[in-house]
Design a protein around this motif. Structure first.
Motif, PDB file in Angstrom:
ATOM      1  N   ALA A  73       0.883  -1.215  -0.174  1.00 22.87           N
ATOM      2  CA  ALA A  73      -0.069   0.013   0.001  1.00 22.87           C
ATOM      3  C   ALA A  73       0.995   1.106  -0.077  1.00 22.87           C
ATOM      4  N   ALA A  74       2.021   1.239   0.540  1.00 22.80           N
ATOM      5  CA  ALA A  74       2.880   2.429   0.511  1.00 22.80           C
ATOM      6  C   ALA A  74       4.038   2.441  -0.321  1.00 22.80           C
ATOM      7  N   ALA A  75       4.076   1.405  -1.081  1.00 19.88           N
ATOM      8  CA  ALA A  75       5.101   1.303  -2.091  1.00 19.88           C
ATOM      9  C   ALA A  75       5.021   2.330  -3.340  1.00 19.88           C
ATOM     10  N   THR A  76       6.090   2.991  -3.840  1.00 16.72           N
ATOM     11  CA  THR A  76       6.226   3.812  -4.821  1.00 16.72           C
ATOM     12  C   THR A  76       6.689   3.340  -6.248  1.00 16.72           C
ATOM     13  N   LEU A  77       6.876   2.135  -6.058  1.00 13.76           N
ATOM     14  CA  LEU A  77       7.508   1.366  -7.366  1.00 13.76           C
ATOM     15  C   LEU A  77       6.133   0.874  -8.046  1.00 13.76           C
ATOM     16  N   LYS A  78       6.067   1.209  -9.341  1.00 13.96           N
ATOM     17  CA  LYS A  78       4.825   0.683  -9.966  1.00 13.96           C
ATOM     18  C   LYS A  78       4.857  -0.571 -10.406  1.00 13.96           C
ATOM     19  N   VAL A  79       3.766  -1.138 -10.452  1.00 16.45           N
ATOM     20  CA  VAL A  79       3.519  -2.511 -11.240  1.00 16.45           C
ATOM     21  C   VAL A  79       3.761  -2.197 -12.577  1.00 16.45           C
ATOM     22  N   GLY A  80       4.791  -3.350 -13.109  1.00 18.06           N
ATOM     23  CA  GLY A  80       5.346  -3.215 -14.490  1.00 18.06           C
ATOM     24  C   GLY A  80       6.664  -2.685 -14.628  1.00 18.06           C
ATOM     25  N   THR A  81       7.124  -2.201 -13.492  1.00 11.78           N
ATOM     26  CA  THR A  81       8.590  -1.774 -13.537  1.00 11.78           C
ATOM     27  C   THR A  81       9.588  -2.913 -13.551  1.00 11.78           C
ATOM     28  N   ARG A  82      10.651  -2.833 -14.380  1.00 15.21           N
ATOM     29  CA  ARG A  82      11.686  -4.128 -14.370  1.00 15.21           C
ATOM     30  C   ARG A  82      12.843  -3.596 -13.434  1.00 15.21           C
ATOM     31  N   VAL A  83      12.916  -4.564 -12.496  1.00 14.06           N
ATOM     32  CA  VAL A  83      13.699  -4.110 -11.537  1.00 14.06           C
ATOM     33  C   VAL A  83      14.736  -5.372 -11.157  1.00 14.06           C
ATOM     34  N   GLY A  84      15.979  -5.355 -10.457  1.00 17.26           N
ATOM     35  CA  GLY A  84      16.877  -6.213 -10.182  1.00 17.26           C
ATOM     36  C   GLY A  84      17.092  -6.223  -8.535  1.00 17.26           C
ATOM     37  N   VAL A  85      17.335  -7.318  -8.178  1.00 16.99           N
ATOM     38  CA  VAL A  85      17.433  -7.625  -6.865  1.00 16.99           C
ATOM     39  C   VAL A  85      18.913  -8.279  -6.596  1.00 16.99           C
ATOM     40  N   GLY A  86      19.764  -7.575  -5.903  1.00 17.74           N
ATOM     41  CA  GLY A  86      21.155  -8.404  -5.252  1.00 17.74           C
ATOM     42  C   GLY A  86      21.180  -9.048  -4.083  1.00 17.74           C
ATOM     43  N   TRP A  87      22.427  -8.938  -3.508  1.00 22.30           N
ATOM     44  CA  TRP A  87      22.549  -9.532  -2.248  1.00 22.30           C
ATOM     45  C   TRP A  87      21.749  -9.345  -1.044  1.00 22.30           C
ATOM     46  N   GLN A  88      21.584  -8.005  -1.049  1.00 26.11           N
ATOM     47  CA  GLN A  88      20.879  -7.227  -0.008  1.00 26.11           C
ATOM     48  C   GLN A  88      19.341  -7.101  -0.101  1.00 26.11           C
ATOM     49  N   SER A  89      18.511  -7.369   0.601  1.00 21.38           N
ATOM     50  CA  SER A  89      17.124  -7.329   0.575  1.00 21.38           C
ATOM     51  C   SER A  89      16.446  -6.654   1.560  1.00 21.38           C
ATOM     52  N   GLY A  90      17.044  -5.843   2.624  1.00 18.08           N
ATOM     53  CA  GLY A  90      16.656  -5.088   3.471  1.00 18.08           C
ATOM     54  C   GLY A  90      17.637  -4.461   4.391  1.00 18.08           C
ATOM     55  N   SER A  91      17.418  -3.386   5.210  1.00 16.17           N
ATOM     56  CA  SER A  91      18.286  -2.849   6.385  1.00 16.17           C
ATOM     57  C   SER A  91      17.258  -2.130   7.284  1.00 16.17           C
ATOM     58  N   CYS A  92      17.961  -1.709   8.504  1.00 14.40           N
ATOM     59  CA  CYS A  92      17.073  -1.143   9.520  1.00 14.40           C
ATOM     60  C   CYS A  92      16.462   0.288   9.001  1.00 14.40           C
ATOM     61  N   GLY A  93      17.145   1.027   8.441  1.00 13.70           N
ATOM     62  CA  GLY A  93      16.754   2.216   7.628  1.00 13.70           C
ATOM     63  C   GLY A  93      16.693   3.324   8.967  1.00 13.70           C
ATOM     64  N   ALA A  94      17.482   2.961   9.849  1.00 13.78           N
ATOM     65  CA  ALA A  94      17.568   3.881  11.098  1.00 13.78           C
ATOM     66  C   ALA A  94      19.045   4.049  11.521  1.00 13.78           C
ATOM     67  N   CYS A  95      19.894   3.390  11.192  1.00 15.01           N
ATOM     68  CA  CYS A  95      21.295   3.559  11.605  1.00 15.01           C
ATOM     69  C   CYS A  95      22.106   4.683  10.769  1.00 15.01           C
ATOM     70  N   GLU A  96      23.265   4.917  11.366  1.00 18.05           N
ATOM     71  CA  GLU A  96      24.010   6.187  10.510  1.00 18.05           C
ATOM     72  C   GLU A  96      24.077   6.016   9.047  1.00 18.05           C
ATOM     73  N   TRP A  97      24.459   4.512   8.938  1.00 19.16           N
ATOM     74  CA  TRP A  97      24.708   4.223   7.462  1.00 19.16           C
ATOM     75  C   TRP A  97      23.488   4.231   6.717  1.00 19.16           C
ATOM     76  N   CYS A  98      22.386   3.749   7.189  1.00 19.27           N
ATOM     77  CA  CYS A  98      21.341   3.793   6.258  1.00 19.27           C
ATOM     78  C   CYS A  98      20.828   5.240   6.105  1.00 19.27           C
ATOM     79  N   ARG A  99      20.729   5.839   7.114  1.00 16.64           N
ATOM     80  CA  ARG A  99      20.565   7.462   6.989  1.00 16.64           C
ATOM     81  C   ARG A  99      21.389   8.371   5.972  1.00 16.64           C
ATOM     82  N   THR A 100      22.703   7.772   5.776  1.00 14.94           N
ATOM     83  CA  THR A 100      23.630   8.374   4.884  1.00 14.94           C
ATOM     84  C   THR A 100      23.551   7.572   3.450  1.00 14.94           C
ATOM     85  N   GLY A 101      22.757   6.541   3.355  1.00 12.94           N
ATOM     86  CA  GLY A 101      22.781   6.034   2.021  1.00 12.94           C
ATOM     87  C   GLY A 101      23.700   4.926   1.826  1.00 12.94           C
ATOM     88  N   GLU A 102      24.280   4.406   2.917  1.00 11.48           N
ATOM     89  CA  GLU A 102      25.097   3.280   2.716  1.00 11.48           C
ATOM     90  C   GLU A 102      24.657   2.027   3.461  1.00 11.48           C
TER      91      GLU A 102
END
Length: 335
Positions: A73-102
């Motif tokens: 419901a809150a996703a912004t990726l559109k149905v039909g978008t071609r995407v790739g997924v690598g080794w990583q599938s998630g992160s905490c989203g709150a630590c200093e590394w996540c907040r600085t884009g690493e």
């Protein structure tokens, strides 16, 4: 609805058809109908539990490409978008590394095949941040191996301030090395391929290497002393790393992206005088993945690959174990 996949039911077992019920689609998750997925040596390691972190049944596959077919419901990726997924599938989203884009440095990160089932399946669900759009100019079968192999060698070239004037040496011409040569050459660097024998010289030059050194030839490495700004090691063998540190220019960097056995023994004195450094580099962030894919599409960087049907998975794993794959295997997922 059950997802059809191929799984190892126990450590080291041949893969076989397997079905599982996926986790509920979270508000920021997407479901991807997988069309292609690469075979990385990390998949082999996970099947055989070489790192002691595998959980069975195990569905490998972390170089997946496909189309978004459902979104939370809150996703912004559109149905039909071609995407790739690598080794990583998630992160905490709150630590200093996540907040600085690493996010790749997040201590609470989730691995695609460590914390869930991977892309050797008809569908894959991940947080949308780790589903990276594929540029139009990049074929799906080429994009898959770039999601792990490609970003692994692209990241140190950008993170460690490599310039078009840099002289970069790539140690090992294989699944990682053949991509590193292409990326460094496309960035304008002077590229030297380092391999144990001259067998792969013509191939390395065709990929963009300007020079080639057969490292087992007498005096070959000695002739390279003080020559390189960066040496990217993609090999798994444990070598005499003091000889490779000696090939660095002042402020040069010996960067490990391949996991070697044993310890890398280099005396501090070999680093101090020229302010040289030894480093390691993992994968890259979602932002880095986007940039890498765009760069690859713009510059024609793509893997040398062998194509397989998903049903041929055990044959492909056997070829990898025998070191016969040149240089990335890609599965087409049957519909």
């Amino acid at each position: 609805m059950p997802v059809k996949a191929y799984a190892a039911l126990e450590q080291g077992a041949p893969l076989e058809p397997f079905e599982y019920e996926p986790e509920p689609l979270g508000p920021n998750d997407v479901e991807i109908a997988v069309t292609h997925c690469g075979l990385c040596h990390s998949d082999y390691s996970m099947v055989h539990n070489e790192w002691g972190i595998s959980r069975y049944p195990l569905v490998p596959g972390h170089e997946a490409v496909g189309e978004v077919v459902a979104a939370g419901a809150a996703a912004t990726l559109k149905v039909g978008t071609r995407v790739g997924v690598g080794w990583q599938s998630g992160s905490c989203g709150a630590c200093e590394w996540c907040r600085t884009g690493e996010e790749q440095l997040c201590l609470s990160q989730k691995g695609t095949i460590v914390h869930g089932h991977g892309g050797w399946a008809e569908a894959l669900r991940v947080h949308e941040r780790f589903a990276v759009p594929i540029p139009d100019g990049l074929a799906s079968e080429d994009a898959g191996p770039l999601m792990c192999g490609g970003i692994t060698v692209f990241s140190p070239l950008t993170d460690f301030n490599v310039r078009p004037t840099s002289h970069v040496a790539v140690l090992g011409i294989g699944g990682l090395g053949h991509l590193a040569i292409q990326f460094a050459s496309a960035m304008g660097c002077e590229v030297t391929a380092l391999s144990s024998t001259s067998e792969k010289e013509a191939e390395a030059r065709s990929l963009g290497a300007h020079h080639f050194v057969a490292t087992k030839e007498e005096g070959a490495l000695k002739a390279c002393r003080g020559r390189f700004d960066m040496v990217i090691s993609t090999v798994s063998a444990n070598l005499n790393w003091r000889h490779y540190a000696a090939t660095l220019r002042p402020k040069g960097n010996l960067c490990f992206v391949g996991q070697t056995g044993g310890n890398a023994e280099i005396a501090p004195a070999a680093l101090i005088a020229g302010r040289k450094s030894v480093s390691g580099s993992p994968i890259g962030s979602p932002i880095a993945l986007r940039r890498m894919l765009e760069f690859a599409a713009r510059n024609g960087v793509k893997p040398m690959r062998e194509d397989y049907a998903m049903s041929e998975v055990n044959a492909a794993l056997a070829r990898m174990h025998e070191n016969k794959v040149r240089y990335r295997a890609v599965f087409e997922i049957a519909k």
